[in-house]
Motif scaffolding. Structure first.
Motif, mmCIF file in Angstrom:
data_model
loop_
_atom_site.group_PDB
_atom_site.id
_atom_site.type_symbol
_atom_site.label_atom_id
_atom_site.label_comp_id
_atom_site.label_asym_id
_atom_site.label_seq_id
_atom_site.Cartn_x
_atom_site.Cartn_y
_atom_site.Cartn_z
ATOM 1 N N PRO A 1 43.472 34.480 28.522
ATOM 2 C CA PRO A 1 43.388 35.318 29.725
ATOM 3 C C PRO A 1 43.651 34.502 30.987
ATOM 4 O O PRO A 1 43.300 33.325 31.077
ATOM 5 N N VAL A 2 44.307 35.134 31.951
ATOM 6 C CA VAL A 2 44.625 34.459 33.207
ATOM 7 C C VAL A 2 43.364 34.309 34.040
ATOM 8 O O VAL A 2 42.635 35.280 34.263
ATOM 9 N N GLY A 3 43.084 33.096 34.488
ATOM 10 C CA GLY A 3 41.921 32.865 35.335
ATOM 11 C C GLY A 3 42.151 33.401 36.735
ATOM 12 O O GLY A 3 43.297 33.557 37.189
ATOM 13 N N PHE A 4 41.073 33.654 37.437
ATOM 14 C CA PHE A 4 41.155 34.208 38.787
ATOM 15 C C PHE A 4 41.998 33.323 39.697
ATOM 16 O O PHE A 4 42.839 33.809 40.452
ATOM 17 N N ARG A 5 41.805 32.032 39.616
ATOM 18 C CA ARG A 5 42.526 31.078 40.473
ATOM 19 C C ARG A 5 44.011 31.024 40.143
ATOM 20 O O ARG A 5 44.826 30.604 40.980
ATOM 21 N N ASP A 6 44.401 31.440 38.932
ATOM 22 C CA ASP A 6 45.783 31.285 38.474
ATOM 23 C C ASP A 6 46.602 32.566 38.550
ATOM 24 O O ASP A 6 47.743 32.600 38.069
#
Length: 297
Positions: A153-158
């Motif tokens: 899953p894509v992290g918030f920062r990314d």
């Protein structure tokens, strides 16, 4: 007994949403208040806290307090300001505040920076934290059936999108505006390199630390360092990564109105020596040594 940040417990009292001192921000079911004393949030002295600790801590000011919108109960607090002088009165007061906050179950995020201040940057930081926590809650609640080839899953920062300068990149990079400002300063001849460089570490049983710098002249750099002590507040973004991004925010603040060569610069050789000294202590880091654009040769 200390409560968790999901339990309203007996030690903390609700903050009223009054018109005189109402919240400065409403976001994702939370209200954000500013400039509150710890004594306003706590009913009484909890067990294990000495009278001296209690009397000092209840007078301590909290820059921002985040409360549940439905109940008004505090969820966490944030402090932003300069580092305390080692062994000084402010450091002792902070330790007592930490003891009381831990005893009543109030998570406290302390951001130490020579440049960042609660009045100028606190609302942006807390809004970012609430967005990251909300994103983390949503993504963790989504049912996922992993496969051998499924991406993580894509992290918030990314999360990628359009940046303020029109380029594509991480839209949740707090330092994005600073990076754009560095490019402008380079174009106008105030910097010799347009890149905001940085590194971040997390000390074992200690704070996260972020460094950020820009190259002002052939042998001079503008450097910012930010320390972040996180007690169950930061979610959805690594704390050390947050510290580096906040250091970039501080660089952006220093670049604002940047039309003369600053006097408080660091030589490239000194910066390199500081980084090598930091790297030599890698056995004290919780997550190893992480950096981006580490070019100080």
């Amino acid at each position: 007994m200390a409560r968790t940040d999901s339990d309203d417990g007996a030690w903390l009292r609700a903050l009223p949403d009054d018109t005189g001192r109402g919240p400065v921000l409403r976001r994702h079911g939370h209200l954000v208040h500013t400039d509150r004393r710890l004594g306003e949030l706590v009913h009484r002295r909890p067990p294990g806290v000495t009278g001296n600790q209690w009397s000092a801590a209840v007078r301590a000011g909290l820059d921002l307090v985040v409360c549940a919108a439905d109940t008004g109960h505090p969820r966490f607090a944030v402090e932003v300001g300069p580092p305390a002088v080692p062994g000084g009165a402010q450091q002792r007061e902070r330790r007592m505040t930490d003891v009381v906050c831990a005893a009543v179950g109030l998570p406290l995020l302390r951001i130490s920076s020579p440049t960042l201040r609660a009045g100028s940057h606190g609302r942006q930081i807390v809004g970012y934290l609430l967005d990251a926590r909300h994103y983390a809650a949503l993504t963790s609640a989504e049912p996922v059936t992993p496969t051998p080839h499924s991406p993580p899953p894509v992290g918030f920062r990314d999360i990628l999108g359009r940046l303020p300068d029109g380029r594509s990149g991480p839209v949740n990079d707090l330092g994005a505006l600073a990076r754009a400002a560095a490019v402008e300063a380079y174009v106008s001849g105030h910097l010799v390199d347009p890149i905001v460089r940085g590194l971040h570490v997390r000390w074992t049983d200690g704070p996260a630390e972020g460094w950020s710098w820009v190259t002002v002249g052939p042998d001079s750099c503008l450097v910012e360092r930010v320390s972040v002590r996180d007690h169950r507040v930061v979610r959805g973004v690594p704390t050390a990564r947050l510290a580096e991004d906040l250091a970039a925010v501080a660089i952006g603040e220093r670049l604002r109105g940047f039309d003369t060569v600053p006097t408080d610069v660091v030589s490239r050789s000194q910066l390199r020596a500081d980084i090598l000294a930091l790297r030599s202590r890698r056995d004290e880091f919780a997550d190893g040594f992480a950096f981006e654009h580490l070019c100080v040769d």
